[in-house]
Design a protein around this motif. Sequence first.
Motif, PDB file in Angstrom:
ATOM      1  N   ARG A 262      35.166 -21.770  61.121  1.00 31.51           N
ATOM      2  CA  ARG A 262      33.808 -21.964  61.622  1.00 31.51           C
ATOM      3  C   ARG A 262      33.284 -23.321  61.146  1.00 31.51           C
ATOM      4  N   LEU A 263      33.315 -24.302  62.052  1.00 27.78           N
ATOM      5  CA  LEU A 263      32.863 -25.643  61.686  1.00 27.78           C
ATOM      6  C   LEU A 263      31.366 -25.696  61.416  1.00 27.78           C
ATOM      7  N   ASP A 264      30.626 -24.708  61.919  1.00 29.76           N
ATOM      8  CA  ASP A 264      29.185 -24.696  61.663  1.00 29.76           C
ATOM      9  C   ASP A 264      28.852 -24.224  60.255  1.00 29.76           C
ATOM     10  N   THR A 265      29.853 -23.816  59.478  1.00 25.42           N
ATOM     11  CA  THR A 265      29.600 -23.412  58.086  1.00 25.42           C
ATOM     12  C   THR A 265      29.992 -24.487  57.087  1.00 25.42           C
ATOM     13  N   VAL A 266      30.631 -25.555  57.555  1.00 18.09           N
ATOM     14  CA  VAL A 266      31.146 -26.589  56.649  1.00 18.09           C
ATOM     15  C   VAL A 266      30.006 -27.294  55.925  1.00 18.09           C
ATOM     16  N   ARG A 267      30.160 -27.445  54.618  1.00 17.99           N
ATOM     17  CA  ARG A 267      29.207 -28.220  53.813  1.00 17.99           C
ATOM     18  C   ARG A 267      29.926 -29.429  53.222  1.00 17.99           C
ATOM     19  N   LEU A 268      29.347 -30.601  53.417  1.00 20.05           N
ATOM     20  CA  LEU A 268      29.885 -31.831  52.846  1.00 20.05           C
ATOM     21  C   LEU A 268      28.925 -32.359  51.792  1.00 20.05           C
ATOM     22  N   THR A 269      29.444 -32.674  50.625  1.00 18.03           N
ATOM     23  CA  THR A 269      28.617 -33.262  49.568  1.00 18.03           C
ATOM     24  C   THR A 269      29.412 -34.354  48.863  1.00 18.03           C
ATOM     25  N   GLY A 270      28.713 -35.408  48.494  1.00 19.38           N
ATOM     26  CA  GLY A 270      29.351 -36.468  47.734  1.00 19.38           C
ATOM     27  C   GLY A 270      29.774 -35.963  46.363  1.00 19.38           C
ATOM     28  N   ASP A 271      30.932 -36.427  45.890  1.00 18.06           N
ATOM     29  CA  ASP A 271      31.468 -35.978  44.613  1.00 18.06           C
ATOM     30  C   ASP A 271      31.877 -37.171  43.757  1.00 18.06           C
ATOM     31  N   GLY A 272      31.214 -38.309  44.006  1.00 19.52           N
ATOM     32  CA  GLY A 272      31.562 -39.537  43.311  1.00 19.52           C
ATOM     33  C   GLY A 272      32.129 -40.552  44.284  1.00 19.52           C
ATOM     34  N   PRO A 273      32.444 -41.762  43.801  1.00 16.96           N
ATOM     35  CA  PRO A 273      32.978 -42.796  44.684  1.00 16.96           C
ATOM     36  C   PRO A 273      34.268 -42.345  45.381  1.00 16.96           C
ATOM     37  N   ASP A 274      34.305 -42.496  46.691  1.00 22.22           N
ATOM     38  CA  ASP A 274      35.478 -42.129  47.490  1.00 22.22           C
ATOM     39  C   ASP A 274      35.891 -40.679  47.287  1.00 22.22           C
ATOM     40  N   ARG A 275      34.913 -39.810  47.129  1.00 25.33           N
ATOM     41  CA  ARG A 275      35.183 -38.377  46.976  1.00 25.33           C
ATOM     42  C   ARG A 275      34.122 -37.590  47.730  1.00 25.33           C
ATOM     43  N   VAL A 276      34.564 -36.714  48.635  1.00 20.34           N
ATOM     44  CA  VAL A 276      33.659 -35.867  49.411  1.00 20.34           C
ATOM     45  C   VAL A 276      34.151 -34.428  49.311  1.00 20.34           C
ATOM     46  N   ARG A 277      33.274 -33.554  48.857  1.00 18.09           N
ATOM     47  CA  ARG A 277      33.626 -32.140  48.699  1.00 18.09           C
ATOM     48  C   ARG A 277      33.356 -31.379  49.997  1.00 18.09           C
ATOM     49  N   ILE A 278      34.321 -30.547  50.399  1.00 14.50           N
ATOM     50  CA  ILE A 278      34.183 -29.645  51.545  1.00 14.50           C
ATOM     51  C   ILE A 278      34.144 -28.225  50.993  1.00 14.50           C
ATOM     52  N   SER A 279      33.079 -27.503  51.315  1.00 17.71           N
ATOM     53  CA  SER A 279      32.931 -26.162  50.751  1.00 17.71           C
ATOM     54  C   SER A 279      32.249 -25.238  51.758  1.00 17.71           C
ATOM     55  N   GLU A 280      32.226 -23.939  51.380  1.00 21.25           N
ATOM     56  CA  GLU A 280      31.518 -22.884  52.120  1.00 21.25           C
ATOM     57  C   GLU A 280      32.073 -22.635  53.519  1.00 21.25           C
ATOM     58  N   VAL A 281      33.311 -23.046  53.768  1.00 20.73           N
ATOM     59  CA  VAL A 281      33.890 -22.819  55.098  1.00 20.73           C
ATOM     60  C   VAL A 281      34.203 -21.337  55.266  1.00 20.73           C
ATOM     61  N   ARG A 282      33.804 -20.799  56.385  1.00 21.55           N
ATOM     62  CA  ARG A 282      34.069 -19.400  56.689  1.00 21.55           C
ATOM     63  C   ARG A 282      35.146 -19.301  57.762  1.00 21.55           C
ATOM     64  N   GLY A 283      35.953 -18.248  57.640  1.00 18.39           N
ATOM     65  CA  GLY A 283      37.022 -18.041  58.605  1.00 18.39           C
ATOM     66  C   GLY A 283      36.905 -16.702  59.301  1.00 18.39           C
ATOM     67  N   GLU A 284      37.409 -16.652  60.517  1.00 19.18           N
ATOM     68  CA  GLU A 284      37.483 -15.425  61.300  1.00 19.18           C
ATOM     69  C   GLU A 284      38.932 -15.212  61.729  1.00 19.18           C
ATOM     70  N   ALA A 285      39.247 -14.002  62.148  1.00 19.10           N
ATOM     71  CA  ALA A 285      40.593 -13.721  62.637  1.00 19.10           C
ATOM     72  C   ALA A 285      40.908 -14.642  63.821  1.00 19.10           C
ATOM     73  N   PRO A 286      42.157 -15.046  63.961  1.00 19.64           N
ATOM     74  CA  PRO A 286      42.517 -15.960  65.047  1.00 19.64           C
ATOM     75  C   PRO A 286      42.465 -15.267  66.406  1.00 19.64           C
ATOM     76  N   PRO A 287      42.487 -16.026  67.485  1.00 19.42           N
ATOM     77  CA  PRO A 287      42.468 -15.430  68.822  1.00 19.42           C
ATOM     78  C   PRO A 287      43.764 -14.679  69.110  1.00 19.42           C
ATOM     79  N   PRO A 288      43.770 -13.800  70.111  1.00 18.29           N
ATOM     80  CA  PRO A 288      44.948 -12.956  70.373  1.00 18.29           C
ATOM     81  C   PRO A 288      46.102 -13.669  71.067  1.00 18.29           C
ATOM     82  N   THR A 289      45.911 -14.896  71.507  1.00 20.59           N
ATOM     83  CA  THR A 289      46.990 -15.645  72.160  1.00 20.59           C
ATOM     84  C   THR A 289      47.278 -16.937  71.413  1.00 20.59           C
ATOM     85  N   LEU A 290      48.498 -17.448  71.607  1.00 17.29           N
ATOM     86  CA  LEU A 290      48.890 -18.728  71.027  1.00 17.29           C
ATOM     87  C   LEU A 290      48.775 -19.819  72.078  1.00 17.29           C
ATOM     88  N   LYS A 291      48.231 -20.960  71.689  1.00 13.48           N
ATOM     89  CA  LYS A 291      48.206 -22.106  72.580  1.00 13.48           C
ATOM     90  C   LYS A 291      49.607 -22.705  72.673  1.00 13.48           C
TER      91      LYS A 291
END
Length: 562
Positions: A262-291
């Motif tokens: 879920r890209l709408d749950t992604v949180r980005l925060t600075g973590d110092g020079p050249d460092r960006v933290r990605i957190s709080e990402v939520r996941g759901e079960a994958p779709p029933p078919t493969l691309k």
Amino acid sequence: MLRIGNASGFYGDRFEAVHEMLTDGPLDVLTGDYLAELTMLILARDRAADPGLGYAKTFLRQMEKSLALAMDRGVRIVVNAGGLNPARLAAALRELAADQGLTVRVGHVEGDDLLPRAEESGLPGGLLAANAYLGAFGIADCLRAGAEVVVTGRVTDAALVAGPAAAHFGWGPGDLDALAGAVVAGHVLECGAQATGGNYAFFLEHDLRRPGFPIAELHADGSSVITKHPGTGGAVTTGTVTAQLLYETDGARYAGPDVTARLDTVRLTGDGPDRVRISEVRGEAPPPTLKAGLNRLGGWRNEVVLVLTGLDIEAKAALAREQVEQELGAARPAELRWTLARTDHPDAPGEEEASALLRLTVRDPDRARVGRPVSSAAVGLALASYPGFHLTAPPGPGAPYGVFEAAYVDPAAVEHTAVHPDGTRAVVAPAPVTRALEPLAVPPLPPPPVAGPTRRAPLGRVAGARSGDKGGDANLGVWARDEDGWRWLAHTLTVQCLRELLPEVAELPVTRHLLPNLRAVNFTVRGLLGEGVAAQVRFDPQAKALGEWLRSRHLDIPEALL
């Protein structure tokens, strides 16, 4: 913590990046993405000429220089360079290791190739390549079996990061949030230097003469910090990471074979020079078919570029077009596409600056119709058309073009297989739980911007953009740099506004997605790229510069933002 670096974003990326990533700082895993939609067609043609090929030969050359170094430093290598022939690349790596006096445990992942089962899978005939996008657990299984190098065929780009993370942290198919976090980190890394400032809208703010390649520091909960080796070029900021998160995505649900992030749950925060933290990402079960990605030859194409100089450009173009089409007559190819690029300037100090380009692109199933007839029609006007007639180059005989399309298949029909270093074969089961990709509720708009005076200015003065291709569709992500800019962007850059700013999309289906956490709107433009990049139906066939065109367009912008 698991440190995963990337050294390739496409087949043809900086050759020295593998060696640089191994020598510039510590890593646990080094990945490389060599496969794109167009690359699969290139590899299919290689394999048709020689059944022993079909993999990214560049990677093998990189390992000639760096395999011993990676083993000495204890860095595992995970790449999709196997393309259409991962077993042969794995064998070639073992031969290379033996030649260098090394003992290297090489595993590979296969099962993505659907051509042997195309008919029973309901796929159309005439395909050069048909490959399912496999997930992370074949890679993880090889690593758990002791592989030091894992090569795959067609897996999702993010699986190159999610697989090592799953192996290291012991994740299973039910660890959806952790997997989603790794998938997001993998999506940031997959295009190499695009995460460290490459192709970045605000490139003037950083030294991008030679950006380094990105690293993700993964944690057991799926969170990560995006960074790069100290002292390397480029920059890692919330802006560069946002740009890559928006690249080639379609809405807030980022679906894959293992998890829907879920890209709408992604949180980005600075973590110092050249460092960006990605957190709080939520996941759901994958779709029933493969691309699955399908590649076939679509026919033959040719191109002629006529130079129009000085006065009366439109009239010169009209005359040339009428003459060429008249000369073609019954030999006219199935498709003719004319585009006039007004690159000319009035009262220009140089001849090239005084010239415009009239491009004719033709396509036909019959090679004979795109070659000699087109060449004769254009060259034959040399002394009988508009004043100053000349071409940028003589027309060629024509070349084949490819067509890419996506299909969706039953995961149970795909035998995802991990081949361990000792030759043991382990079938990887599909995801035990799936969930259909239902539309998400549209998030509420932020409060409207405060009214005030406006000024006509380019959108790019206040917003960044990143664009790209997904088959025949174009993706266009636009983000604001602060909350005031986001309030204005969300209310202003509607679908109708986009159609007005970019007339080429005016008649096409356009979907807008809001991503408030990223202060971004993400558009999908259906059909802008026709049958995909290999078909080359557009001046910018991968929509790489669509975002920069949008940023150059003028509209009324609040002076407070400017």
